[in-house]
Design an enzyme around this catalytic site. Structure first.
Site, mmCIF file in Angstrom:
data_model
loop_
_atom_site.group_PDB
_atom_site.id
_atom_site.type_symbol
_atom_site.label_atom_id
_atom_site.label_comp_id
_atom_site.label_asym_id
_atom_site.label_seq_id
_atom_site.Cartn_x
_atom_site.Cartn_y
_atom_site.Cartn_z
ATOM 1 N N SER A 38 10.208 6.253 -20.712
ATOM 2 C CA SER A 38 8.932 6.275 -19.988
ATOM 3 C C SER A 38 8.197 4.968 -20.244
ATOM 4 O O SER A 38 7.545 4.801 -21.259
ATOM 5 C CB SER A 38 8.083 7.467 -20.444
ATOM 6 O OG SER A 38 6.912 7.560 -19.673
ATOM 7 N N CYS A 42 6.443 -1.398 -13.328
ATOM 8 C CA CYS A 42 5.713 -2.377 -12.508
ATOM 9 C C CYS A 42 4.984 -3.418 -13.359
ATOM 10 O O CYS A 42 4.511 -4.425 -12.829
ATOM 11 C CB CYS A 42 4.718 -1.663 -11.598
ATOM 12 S SG CYS A 42 5.509 -0.536 -10.416
ATOM 13 N N THR A 273 19.579 19.012 -3.350
ATOM 14 C CA THR A 273 20.734 18.334 -2.773
ATOM 15 C C THR A 273 21.568 19.358 -2.001
ATOM 16 O O THR A 273 21.141 20.504 -1.814
ATOM 17 C CB THR A 273 21.595 17.706 -3.887
ATOM 18 O OG1 THR A 273 22.182 18.755 -4.671
ATOM 19 C CG2 THR A 273 20.738 16.811 -4.788
ATOM 20 N N ALA A 280 17.171 16.359 -6.763
ATOM 21 C CA ALA A 280 17.176 14.906 -6.978
ATOM 22 C C ALA A 280 15.807 14.330 -6.605
ATOM 23 O O ALA A 280 15.154 14.796 -5.657
ATOM 24 C CB ALA A 280 18.268 14.234 -6.155
ATOM 25 N N GLY A 282 13.182 10.434 -6.894
ATOM 26 C CA GLY A 282 13.063 9.013 -7.212
ATOM 27 C C GLY A 282 13.784 8.084 -6.251
ATOM 28 O O GLY A 282 14.085 8.420 -5.106
ATOM 29 N N ASP A 283 14.089 6.893 -6.748
ATOM 30 C CA ASP A 283 14.662 5.841 -5.920
ATOM 31 C C ASP A 283 16.042 6.180 -5.379
ATOM 32 O O ASP A 283 16.491 5.551 -4.407
ATOM 33 C CB ASP A 283 14.774 4.538 -6.731
ATOM 34 C CG ASP A 283 13.412 3.959 -7.108
ATOM 35 O OD1 ASP A 283 12.396 4.470 -6.607
ATOM 36 O OD2 ASP A 283 13.385 3.013 -7.913
ATOM 37 N N TYR A 427 -21.988 2.251 0.802
ATOM 38 C CA TYR A 427 -22.423 0.913 1.208
ATOM 39 C C TYR A 427 -23.572 0.402 0.347
ATOM 40 O O TYR A 427 -24.579 1.076 0.144
ATOM 41 C CB TYR A 427 -22.871 0.908 2.669
ATOM 42 C CG TYR A 427 -23.731 -0.288 3.010
ATOM 43 C CD1 TYR A 427 -23.223 -1.579 2.880
ATOM 44 C CD2 TYR A 427 -25.055 -0.127 3.418
ATOM 45 C CE1 TYR A 427 -24.005 -2.673 3.155
ATOM 46 C CE2 TYR A 427 -25.849 -1.226 3.702
ATOM 47 C CZ TYR A 427 -25.328 -2.505 3.566
ATOM 48 O OH TYR A 427 -26.101 -3.601 3.817
ATOM 49 N N LYS A 435 -21.122 -1.877 8.402
ATOM 50 C CA LYS A 435 -19.905 -1.550 9.149
ATOM 51 C C LYS A 435 -18.734 -2.106 8.339
ATOM 52 O O LYS A 435 -18.473 -3.308 8.352
ATOM 53 C CB LYS A 435 -19.957 -2.153 10.551
ATOM 54 C CG LYS A 435 -20.988 -1.503 11.455
ATOM 55 C CD LYS A 435 -20.964 -2.061 12.866
ATOM 56 C CE LYS A 435 -21.575 -3.436 12.929
ATOM 57 N NZ LYS A 435 -21.756 -3.895 14.342
#
Length: 823
Positions: A38, A42, A273, A280, A282-283, A427, A435
């Site tokens: 873990s 990134c 699957t 399954a 993830g990537d 805002y 806007k």
């Protein structure tokens, strides 16, 4: 129940933690072939770059802490090598001991992730060529840099990781070069958005080769030589491969699980699957995209975490939680820029034949009157039927993240452009405008859907036959002088009501300004005066300018050499020394002003100064870096330098001596000739005039643009790679000057031959001799960069002696001329 999970990090670790929270009594074992289960995948580039200084900060959990926290067994450095579906057992190899054993399961979860692509390029397995996917990869690269002190790095591939690594290696002081096979960086973006990233990378002195590929790696001592398809060679101290990844499906294929169309593990809406006892995440998986309906992988941590939670829910509670797919929302930091996207880009929708419309706007990050407002570019893609949001991309410096998240939330829920117009946001001047940019995108899209405006894209202008559109620049004359679209007419929006008789009603009229707002005002005026074929150039001149600039940034380090003292030197550059005088220096802050605001402010302030005084001006408009250079050349002021940091451009300008009448734009003694035609007779006329002007002592510049570029092409050209449009132009246009036809009485080429024969008999120089003699006489031969880029002509195809320039080059020459001809 006994649950086995293969693979940690985002998908596997999340699944394990959720399983325990749902089932306190189950036996849970997590297998990880590496040492870590873990960690912040990134964050790896930022540790290498030094932004994250403590390596331990990368780890969310250790195997020990994770196992203790959730009362489960974590087996690191133990790889599952086979799955026996019939006996519901897996075979495990313990890399520490070499032992192999079996483990049974009731339910199995696959989370093997993805593996870096390493194509079979000669020399690719050299020890100085790295990939970045894991902590081990990170440690290897970090240690290499610490021990070897490299100075030159080449990154192959310009996706998210490639560009993040470019920034971080640059931050460590390395000279960075990128090689990318595609014609742009970050393929998740459409080309006009990537073009802004290209121009930003140039300001950071990053070299990059687009539309090129590595054909071989060769090791010479401590140097890796990269041979490129274009014929170039690049030297590096080390190479990082960031070509991409593919799903790791080795185990799934061995177990005869169904594999999807794009090579990922196929799963249903419950993340099962083809075996109901195997899930399954993830990537490694592929799933139907909710926008296109096509199946494919999503290489993002956010979806992987959500999939892990859903899979665990379904394993414990039964299949009642559905995964709806990822809309691919992503964001990256590229030096000072933030680049983000969600949904589908225009190019994918076009390829999938999905109807769409798109707009580009250039709003500010917050109210322009509050200090620190930064520009951003927002592209919105939506359905022409009902306005359903299909995708968005944003490039900017501040506030990009919250805008992309807002649009992504609406897109995921099936929202429309009308939802954007009604969105209520928080805002206050430091944070937004009344806007918001998201509202503005909705307003512009709404105007299109309701017929109040019609947009045309930059590529429509470039690909259109000459004369199809009547182009009107509605900016001020001062803005127009700094650069405009070739062939356009300047009618400022303030004057358009009084100049309607200059605008044809029988042609398609395209209006443009800096970013599109003034053009829309002009469009509404014309529509309400009976004009029907009126178009607003989406994104304005700002987007068009980005697209027509040179995109790549090659060979900027070709003068670098390492001498015997092992120091990297730059050869061949002029070292200019300036005497330091006591000058008055004025600081001007024009941050938050959009084009032409910074230039107009500069003009106003410099008029108050004396020659030799200086202005240090800050601006946040990215176009200011180019505009200030052109403005200084036009006005005779001296640009001392331009620097960019965190999106703020700082230019130092020294006021020059006022030009007298003889040196003014109308009183110069030069000559400029624009050669727009590829007709043999017109080319001859242009060269005769150029030689005459040069012989009279005039400093003569010939500017070759569009069809005129054919005059400058070599007869024996090197082979160069071109895109489809570039190849089409090559097929349709003369390949070199001897293929030029006459503008009249050509008779399929016979006329041109007769003309050349007649000239020879009369002892008149051939066109090629004229061109050569003109160069020898000092005539400056300039090929238009924008035209070259549009028509796919490269520098390598042009004759020796030709230089590359743009509108500013022409304007500078024209300002010193009293003869200016268009042929």
């Amino acid at each position: 129940m006994k649950y086995l999970i293969i693979g940690g990090v985002a998908g596997g670790a999340t699944t394990a933690a959720r399983l325990r929270r749902l089932d306190e009594k189950a036996e849970i074992i997590l297998f990880e072939r590496g040492k870590y289960i873990s960690y912040a995948n990134c964050g790896l580039p930022y540790y290498i770059g030094g932004t994250i200084s403590d390596r331990e900060m990368l780890f969310v959990q250790t195997p020990e802490s994770f196992g203790t926290m959730f009362n489960l067994e974590v087996r690191v450095e133990q790889e599952v090598t086979a799955i026996d579906r019939d006996s519901k057992q897996v075979t495990v190899l313990n890399h520490r001991t070499g032992e192999e054993y079996k483990e049974s399961y009731d339910k199995l979860v696959l989370s093997p992730g993805a593996e870096p692509i390493r194509p079979p390029i000669p020399g690719i397995n050299d020890e100085r060529i790295f990939t970045l996917r894991s902590v081990d990869d990170t440690d290897t690269i970090y240690e290499f840099i610490e021990e070897n002190k490299p100075r030159r790095a080449v990154i192959v591939g310009a996706g998210f990781i490639g560009l993040e690594m470019a920034e971080n290696l640059h931050q460590r002081g390395l000279k960075v070069t990128i090689v990318e096979l595609a014609p742009q960086v970050m393929n998740v973006l459409d080309f006009e958005m990537a073009a802004e990233v290209h121009q930003h990378l140039k300001t950071k002195n990053v070299a990059f080769f687009l539309g090129d590929a590595v054909t071989a790696f060769t090791r010479e001592g401590n140097t890796v030589k990269l041979s490129l398809k274009s014929g170039r060679t690049i030297n590096a101290d080390f190479v990082l491969l960031s070509i991409g990844v593919r799903p790791d499906t080795t185990l799934a294929k061995q177990a005869n699980l169904e594999i999807g169309e794009r090579g990922g593990i196929k799963v249903n809406k419950y993340l099962q699957t083809s075996d109901p006892d195997i899930y399954a995440v993830g990537d490694a998986i592929e799933f139907r995209n909710p926008i296109t309906g096509k199946s494919g992988p999503t290489y993002l941590a956010g979806p992987a975490n959500k999939q892990g939670r859903i899979a665990a829910n379904n394993i414990v509670e039964g299949n009642k939680y559905e995964y709806k797919g990822a809309i691919a929302t992503a964001i990256a930091k590229v030096f000072d820029l933030t680049v983000a996207s969600t949904g589908m880009p225009e190019k994918v929708l076009k390829a999938e034949d999905i109807p769409y419309q798109s707009i580009i706007i250039h709003p500010g990050s917050h109210a322009g009157y509050y200090p620190g407002a930064m520009p951003m570019t927002l592209k919105l893609v939506f359905s022409p039927a009902g306005g359903k949001i299909l995708g968005a991309q944003i490039v900017g410096y501040d506030g990009v993240d919250k805008r992309i998240d807002t649009i992504a939330a609406l897109l995921q829920k099936g929202g429309t452009i009308y939802d954007l117009t009604e969105l209520e946001h928080a805002y206050a001047p430091p944070f937004s405008s009344a806007k918001d940019p998201v509202n503005m995108a909705g307003f512009v899209a709404q105007n299109i859907l309701e017929g109040k405006s019609r947009h045309i894209q930059w590529y429509d202008i470039l690909e259109a036959p000459i004369g199809e559109y009547f182009l009107i620049d509605v900016r001020t004359p001062e803005e127009n002088a700094l650069g405009t679209i070739e062939g356009s007419v300047n009618i400022p929006v303030q004057e358009i009501r009084n100049r309607l008789d200059e605008i044809p009603r029988d042609k398609k009229v395209v209006l443009f300004c800096g970013v599109g707002l003034r053009a829309y005002i002009a469009e509404r005026i014309l529509r309400q005066n009976g004009y029907t074929e009126i178009y607003n150039l989406s994104g304005g001149y700002k987007t068009f300018m980005h697209m027509t600039q040179k995109q790549s940034n090659e060979d900027i380090f070709e003068g670098d050499v390492i001498e015997k003292d092992d120091i990297l030197y730059q050869r061949g550059t002029a070292q200019q020394q300036q005497a330091v005088f006591e000058k008055r220096t004025v600081e001007v802050d024009s941050c938050g002003l959009q084009c032409p605001g910074p230039i107009m402010r500069l003009k106003k302030e410099i008029e108050k100064l004396s020659p030799g005084d200086r202005i240090v001006q800050k601006a946040s408009d990215p176009g200011f870096a180019r505009d200030v250079e052109s403005w200084c050349k036009l006005t005779g002021n001296l640009l001392i330098g331009v620097e960019t940091e965190k999106g703020i451009i700082t230019a130092t300008i020294e006021k020059g001596i006022p030009q007298n009448a003889e040196n003014s734009q109308s009183g110069g003694d030069g000559a400029t000739i624009i050669c727009f035609s590829d007709a043999l007779d017109k080319a001859l006329a242009a060269l005769v005039l150029a030689q005459g002007a040069a012989s009279a002592g005039k400093k003569t510049t010939m500017f070759f643009t569009f069809w005129g570029l054919s005059i400058l092409k070599k007869q024996k050209k090197p082979r160069v790679k071109k895109d489809l449009m570039g190849r089409m132009f090559s097929w349709m246009l003369p390949s070199h000057s001897k293929k030029l036809a006459l503008s009249k009485m050509n008779f399929g080429g016979i006329g041109a031959g007769m003309m050349r024969s007649r000239m020879k008999k009369k002892n008149v120089e051939a066109l090629e001799e004229m061109l050569d003699n003109a160069i020898k006489a000092g005539v400056r031969i300039v090929a238009c960069q924008m035209s070259m880029d549009v028509m796919g002509v490269t520098k390598e195809e042009l004759i020796d002696g030709a230089e590359i320039g743009g509108v500013a080059t022409y304007m500078e020459a024209a300002s010193k001329s009293n003869v200016n001809l268009f042929i």
